[in-house]
Write a protein that holds these residues in place. Structure first.
Motif, mmCIF file in Angstrom:
data_model
loop_
_atom_site.group_PDB
_atom_site.id
_atom_site.type_symbol
_atom_site.label_atom_id
_atom_site.label_comp_id
_atom_site.label_asym_id
_atom_site.label_seq_id
_atom_site.Cartn_x
_atom_site.Cartn_y
_atom_site.Cartn_z
ATOM 1 N N VAL A 146 0.844 -1.193 0.000
ATOM 2 C CA VAL A 146 0.000 0.000 0.000
ATOM 3 C C VAL A 146 0.882 1.246 0.000
ATOM 4 C CG1 VAL A 146 -1.874 -1.199 1.180
ATOM 5 C CG2 VAL A 146 -0.191 0.058 2.531
ATOM 6 N N LEU A 147 0.295 2.375 -0.381
ATOM 7 C CA LEU A 147 1.022 3.647 -0.432
ATOM 8 C C LEU A 147 0.460 4.623 0.585
ATOM 9 C CD1 LEU A 147 1.207 4.155 -4.310
ATOM 10 C CD2 LEU A 147 2.900 3.061 -2.820
ATOM 11 N N GLY A 148 1.306 5.484 1.107
ATOM 12 C CA GLY A 148 0.863 6.508 2.040
ATOM 13 C C GLY A 148 -0.139 7.441 1.385
ATOM 14 N N ALA A 149 -1.206 7.747 2.096
ATOM 15 C CA ALA A 149 -2.268 8.585 1.529
ATOM 16 C C ALA A 149 -1.771 9.983 1.187
ATOM 17 C CB ALA A 149 -3.437 8.665 2.507
ATOM 18 N N ILE A 150 -0.783 10.490 1.924
ATOM 19 C CA ILE A 150 -0.291 11.855 1.713
ATOM 20 C C ILE A 150 1.056 11.853 0.994
ATOM 21 C CG2 ILE A 150 0.420 13.983 2.856
ATOM 22 C CD1 ILE A 150 -1.473 13.199 5.153
ATOM 23 N N THR A 151 2.013 11.116 1.522
ATOM 24 C CA THR A 151 3.372 11.144 0.974
ATOM 25 C C THR A 151 3.589 10.150 -0.157
ATOM 26 O OG1 THR A 151 4.181 9.458 2.518
ATOM 27 C CG2 THR A 151 4.234 11.770 3.264
ATOM 28 N N LYS A 152 2.668 9.183 -0.309
ATOM 29 C CA LYS A 152 2.811 8.099 -1.292
ATOM 30 C C LYS A 152 4.022 7.221 -0.986
ATOM 31 C CE LYS A 152 -0.758 9.722 -3.309
ATOM 32 N NZ LYS A 152 -2.081 9.087 -3.038
ATOM 33 N N ASN A 157 -0.708 -1.301 7.194
ATOM 34 C CA ASN A 157 -2.129 -1.485 6.939
ATOM 35 C C ASN A 157 -2.710 -0.335 6.112
ATOM 36 O OD1 ASN A 157 -4.491 -2.959 7.188
ATOM 37 N ND2 ASN A 157 -4.241 -3.235 9.389
ATOM 38 N N PHE A 158 -3.926 -0.544 5.616
ATOM 39 C CA PHE A 158 -4.653 0.482 4.877
ATOM 40 C C PHE A 158 -6.141 0.221 5.054
ATOM 41 C CE2 PHE A 158 -6.229 3.076 1.441
ATOM 42 C CZ PHE A 158 -5.283 4.080 1.307
ATOM 43 N N ARG A 209 -6.345 3.637 13.174
ATOM 44 C CA ARG A 209 -4.951 3.833 13.526
ATOM 45 C C ARG A 209 -4.440 2.656 14.348
ATOM 46 N NH1 ARG A 209 -3.076 9.125 16.405
ATOM 47 N NH2 ARG A 209 -1.116 8.058 15.900
ATOM 48 N N GLY A 210 -3.126 2.562 14.435
ATOM 49 C CA GLY A 210 -2.513 1.648 15.380
ATOM 50 C C GLY A 210 -1.943 0.379 14.791
ATOM 51 N N GLY A 246 0.916 -0.116 11.351
ATOM 52 C CA GLY A 246 0.117 1.104 11.383
ATOM 53 C C GLY A 246 -0.643 1.255 10.080
ATOM 54 N N PHE A 247 -1.469 2.293 9.997
ATOM 55 C CA PHE A 247 -2.309 2.529 8.825
ATOM 56 C C PHE A 247 -1.741 3.674 7.985
ATOM 57 C CE2 PHE A 247 -5.134 0.131 11.494
ATOM 58 C CZ PHE A 247 -5.991 -0.538 10.621
ATOM 59 N N LEU A 248 -1.292 3.349 6.783
ATOM 60 C CA LEU A 248 -0.805 4.398 5.887
ATOM 61 C C LEU A 248 -1.947 5.214 5.301
ATOM 62 C CD1 LEU A 248 2.150 2.664 4.025
ATOM 63 C CD2 LEU A 248 2.258 4.453 5.771
ATOM 64 N N SER A 249 -3.173 4.816 5.581
ATOM 65 C CA SER A 249 -4.353 5.582 5.170
ATOM 66 C C SER A 249 -4.698 6.665 6.186
ATOM 67 C CB SER A 249 -5.546 4.637 4.994
ATOM 68 O OG SER A 249 -5.669 3.768 6.112
ATOM 69 N N ASN A 250 -3.995 6.645 7.329
ATOM 70 C CA ASN A 250 -4.249 7.620 8.392
ATOM 71 C C ASN A 250 -3.113 8.638 8.463
ATOM 72 O OD1 ASN A 250 -3.591 8.276 11.498
ATOM 73 N ND2 ASN A 250 -5.809 8.194 11.216
ATOM 74 N N LYS A 251 -3.431 9.902 8.504
ATOM 75 C CA LYS A 251 -2.424 10.964 8.466
ATOM 76 C C LYS A 251 -1.436 10.866 9.620
ATOM 77 C CE LYS A 251 -3.789 15.080 9.576
ATOM 78 N NZ LYS A 251 -4.462 16.405 9.519
ATOM 79 N N GLU A 252 -1.952 10.645 10.825
ATOM 80 C CA GLU A 252 -1.076 10.600 11.997
ATOM 81 C C GLU A 252 -0.146 9.379 11.945
ATOM 82 O OE1 GLU A 252 -4.328 11.148 12.130
ATOM 83 O OE2 GLU A 252 -4.459 13.188 12.940
ATOM 84 N N ASP A 253 -0.713 8.220 11.602
ATOM 85 C CA ASP A 253 0.123 7.022 11.504
ATOM 86 C C ASP A 253 1.168 7.176 10.405
ATOM 87 O OD1 ASP A 253 -1.028 5.669 13.584
ATOM 88 O OD2 ASP A 253 -1.811 4.014 12.392
ATOM 89 N N GLU A 254 0.760 7.714 9.271
ATOM 90 C CA GLU A 254 1.693 7.884 8.152
ATOM 91 C C GLU A 254 2.862 8.772 8.558
ATOM 92 O OE1 GLU A 254 1.807 9.441 3.503
ATOM 93 O OE2 GLU A 254 -0.070 9.469 4.622
ATOM 94 N N THR A 255 2.572 9.856 9.258
ATOM 95 C CA THR A 255 3.629 10.759 9.722
ATOM 96 C C THR A 255 4.609 10.026 10.629
ATOM 97 O OG1 THR A 255 2.178 12.694 9.567
ATOM 98 C CG2 THR A 255 4.115 12.887 10.986
ATOM 99 N N LEU A 256 4.070 9.231 11.554
ATOM 100 C CA LEU A 256 4.922 8.473 12.466
ATOM 101 C C LEU A 256 5.765 7.446 11.716
ATOM 102 C CD1 LEU A 256 2.435 7.856 15.419
ATOM 103 C CD2 LEU A 256 4.531 9.212 15.529
#
Length: 228
Positions: free
Chosen positions: A56-62, A131-132, A139-140, A196-206
């Motif tokens: 899967v790809l990060g929702a924001i950063t890809k 995850n996505f 999250r988590g 974590g979930f790459l579909s979630n902004k906070e998780d993706e940042t972490l």
């Protein structure tokens, strides 16, 4: 599966390290680990996806899941190696394990992972994934095990509890049964960790932060040690 024997003194040392870790930090803990085994256990760490399969790809950063998986797997290898374990990575580069891009590459990739697990006579298998979810609120980190493996379930409980204790954990997950190929490759206790979930902004940042990835890897490592 080889039997793993840990001296009582090593268990006491580890317990003290865990207690001191609250004030000294996870990196001091890792460097202080010093176990003695009659025969080092073999840990196979599987970095999911790779090559033309980014996951899967990060929702924001890809950002690619495959790249994050590999980074966490390498940090995890360092912790186990420093503690005296023999460690095998199914994938130690960004490349996949499928050989050629001909039809059926995904099946070849997974069969190669299984062969590595069997050839190494793994005492434990840990597969790293991200995850996505269609909902960007999820999250988590969550741990999965095979329904037919009691040892896998026990390992999953220990690792999930360790992940739940992270300061950035937003909820207390329970480990879940997962119908994943990698969990069925051997009789060794095996888990798949969705970090974590790459579909979630906070998780993706972490998950894009190296310090957090090291923290995740250490939490997985600590749970595995507590299982032993």
């Amino acid at each position: 599966m080889k039997l793993l024997f840990i001296k009582k003194s090593a268990i006491i040392i580890f317990a003290l390290i865990i207690i001191l870790g609250a004030t000294c930090g996870i990196f001091a803990q890792a460097s202080a680990l010093n176990f003695t085994y009659s025969s080092p256990a073999t840990i196979v760490i599987d970095a999911g996806h790779g090559g033309i399969d980014p996951g899967v790809l990060g929702a924001i950063t890809k950002v690619k899941e495959s790249d994050i998986n590999l980074e966490i797997a390498k940090y995890l290898k360092e912790y186990f190696s420093e503690a005296g374990f023999k460690v095998v990575l199914t994938r130690n580069s960004q490349a996949g394990l499928y050989g050629t891009l001909a039809k059926g590459f995904k099946q070849r990739d997974m069969k190669r992972r299984k062969q590595i697990i069997l050839d190494s006579k793994a005492d434990m298998v840990i597969s790293i994934h991200q995850n996505f979810c269609p909902s960007n609120l999820r999250r988590g980190a969550q741990v999965f095990f095979d329904k037919n493996s009691e040892s896998g379930k026990s390992l999953a409980i220990k690792v999930q509890n360790s992940l739940n204790a992270l300061k950035n954990s937003v909820r207390q997950y329970e480990p879940l049964v997962g119908d994943f190929y990698i969990l069925k490759c051997s009789t060794a206790p095996s888990i798949l960790v969705e970090c974590g979930f790459l579909s979630n902004k906070e998780d993706e940042t972490l998950l894009c932060d190296s310090a957090y990835k090291k923290e995740l890897a250490y939490a997985i490592f600590k749970g595995a040690i507590l299982y032993f």
